[in-house]
Structures are given as structure tokens and as C-alpha cells.
Design a protein around this motif. Sequence first.
Motif, PDB file in Angstrom:
ATOM      1  N   ARG A  23       0.934  -1.171  -0.027  1.00 46.32           N
ATOM      2  CA  ARG A  23      -0.022   0.034   0.046  1.00 46.32           C
ATOM      3  C   ARG A  23       0.770   1.430  -0.111  1.00 46.32           C
ATOM      4  O   ARG A  23       1.983   1.100   0.302  1.00 46.32           O
ATOM      5  N   PRO A  24       0.276   2.148  -0.272  1.00 48.51           N
ATOM      6  CA  PRO A  24       0.993   3.676  -0.311  1.00 48.51           C
ATOM      7  C   PRO A  24       1.527   3.936   1.001  1.00 48.51           C
ATOM      8  O   PRO A  24       2.589   4.800   1.225  1.00 48.51           O
ATOM      9  N   ASP A  25       0.941   3.601   2.112  1.00 53.93           N
ATOM     10  CA  ASP A  25       1.284   3.760   3.440  1.00 53.93           C
ATOM     11  C   ASP A  25       2.593   3.008   3.780  1.00 53.93           C
ATOM     12  O   ASP A  25       3.230   2.830   5.318  1.00 53.93           O
ATOM     13  N   GLY A  26       3.096   2.170   3.160  1.00 47.08           N
ATOM     14  CA  GLY A  26       4.219   1.334   3.313  1.00 47.08           C
ATOM     15  C   GLY A  26       3.803   0.009   3.998  1.00 47.08           C
ATOM     16  O   GLY A  26       4.910  -0.870   4.093  1.00 47.08           O
ATOM     17  N   GLY A  27       2.674  -0.400   4.313  1.00 45.96           N
ATOM     18  CA  GLY A  27       2.057  -1.899   4.792  1.00 45.96           C
ATOM     19  C   GLY A  27       1.751  -2.574   3.585  1.00 45.96           C
ATOM     20  O   GLY A  27       1.908  -2.301   2.267  1.00 45.96           O
ATOM     21  N   HIS A  28       1.569  -3.866   3.803  1.00 43.70           N
ATOM     22  CA  HIS A  28       1.207  -4.547   2.752  1.00 43.70           C
ATOM     23  C   HIS A  28       0.249  -5.763   3.310  1.00 43.70           C
ATOM     24  O   HIS A  28      -0.019  -6.054   4.422  1.00 43.70           O
ATOM     25  N   ARG A  29      -0.457  -6.558   2.114  1.00 44.96           N
ATOM     26  CA  ARG A  29      -1.572  -7.289   2.557  1.00 44.96           C
ATOM     27  C   ARG A  29      -0.727  -8.632   2.700  1.00 44.96           C
ATOM     28  O   ARG A  29       0.157  -9.337   1.754  1.00 44.96           O
ATOM     29  N   PHE A 132       7.598   1.237   0.950  1.00 41.76           N
ATOM     30  CA  PHE A 132       6.901   2.304   0.305  1.00 41.76           C
ATOM     31  C   PHE A 132       7.409   2.119  -1.475  1.00 41.76           C
ATOM     32  O   PHE A 132       8.489   2.318  -1.602  1.00 41.76           O
ATOM     33  N   PRO A 133       6.223   2.238  -1.975  1.00 41.98           N
ATOM     34  CA  PRO A 133       6.531   1.967  -3.575  1.00 41.98           C
ATOM     35  C   PRO A 133       6.878   3.494  -4.027  1.00 41.98           C
ATOM     36  O   PRO A 133       6.662   4.488  -3.355  1.00 41.98           O
ATOM     37  N   VAL A 134       8.141   3.189  -4.729  1.00 46.78           N
ATOM     38  CA  VAL A 134       8.708   4.480  -5.327  1.00 46.78           C
ATOM     39  C   VAL A 134       8.845   4.820  -6.740  1.00 46.78           C
ATOM     40  O   VAL A 134       8.783   3.869  -7.371  1.00 46.78           O
ATOM     41  N   GLY A 135       8.269   5.953  -7.236  1.00 50.80           N
ATOM     42  CA  GLY A 135       8.299   6.225  -8.420  1.00 50.80           C
ATOM     43  C   GLY A 135       6.797   5.845  -9.071  1.00 50.80           C
ATOM     44  O   GLY A 135       5.785   5.476  -8.314  1.00 50.80           O
TER      45      GLY A 135
END
Length: 225
Positions: A23-29, A132-135
Motif C-alpha cells: 500500500r502507499p502507506d508502506g504496509g502490505h497485504r 513504500f512504493p517509489v516512482g
Amino acid sequence: MNVDPDPSPSVTLPDELVLLLHRPDGGHRAEPADLLTWCAELGELALRGKVELTGTKLAVLDPCRTGLDWADELLGRLVKKSGPRGRPVELTDLLPRRIGRFREHRALLERRGMLLREPRKLLGFIPDDLHFPVGPARRELVEQVRAVARGELRADGRRAVRCGLVHAAGIGAALGGGLAELALRAAVARGDGAGAAARRALAAVAAVRAVTSGAAAAGAGAGGV
């Protein structure tokens, strides 16, 4: 809306899925991330014409190297298990070695600068790093998935399998869109309107989910005795 072309195929389906799971907040499923990533790995090999699934067995169609470390490791394992006669391999025989696939592909994305890791610990000692996703890569993937679900792009090849993986992960709603998009994405996951290569890859994804879910249920049942 203008949708950019598909991301480079050097970013493979498991890489794409791991990126979408964050997720954009740095967490993930988190669950079942390894299973989903393994589905994506086999989907990539099937899409490239390397393997074919019949029932719960995988057959190697083309043992030649791909140039991808993870794919060549998996192909080599399949070839070895197939033996000199090239017998199909049961999916359950591969399960134990696929644990940790999510973390390995996440590390690949970190090295490529597509995920940024921020160290974090829960209660001061439990590792719980954020990534965090970058780009623009994740945003472009989301746009691709949604454009297919809106009927703006043809659901074939890599696009179809990508949508199938999003459906399998249950993250379609989180990526945006209403019930119509979810319904069309489910149809794409079934292979409706897809070409032969995409149907082969989607079948591999569906079979891995079914076999591993069955194995997990059997293990839970055995544990309860």
C-alpha cells in the motif's frame, strides 16, 4: 484516460504482484503473500511457454534458461524432478521450497529502487519494516488493471494474468473502482476472452491456489486431531 503501455516485461508478474500488494502507506497485504507470489511465478513461466499445467501436475515445455535467477532455479528444479522421461511434477512436491518467495521478490524491488524500506519495530523489538512504493511503477500497474476492468484495454496476455492475480489476492476493491469493475475483473480471471497463452497462465494460478488451499486445510485438520 490515457493509459501508458505495459511496464517492461523485465519486471515480471511476481514483481508486479508484490508491488501491488504494498500500500502507499508502506504496509502490505500479508496473508497469503507467499502463496500469491508463487502463483505469479508459475503464471510468468506459463505465459512464457515454459510450463503447462494439467490437473495438479506441471509439465516442462521449454527447459531453456530465461536469464531470470528465480525462474531458472524453478525451471531447473522442475526438470530435475521430471527425470529423464520428463514426467509431470505434482504441485505439492514443490510447495516446501516456495516459502519466502514474497520476501525474495520484495528484495529484488528494493534493489531496483522500486520499493523503499523504512526499518520499524513493534513494541521495540518485533521487526515490522515498512516498504513504500517509489516512482510511477505501482500507479501505472493500477491504471493498467483498472483500464482492463473498464473494458478500455483488451484483456489478453500479461494484462489478463495480472488482473487474475489481483482478483486472486482480493485487492481489486482497494485499487479503486465499483462493482462493475470487480465483476469484469472476475470474468478476466476465469479467462473469458483471453488468448491461449493467458488461459494457460490463469489455469496455473487457479490450480496453485486450489492445491495449496487444500493442503493447508488438510494440515489444519490433521493438527486438530
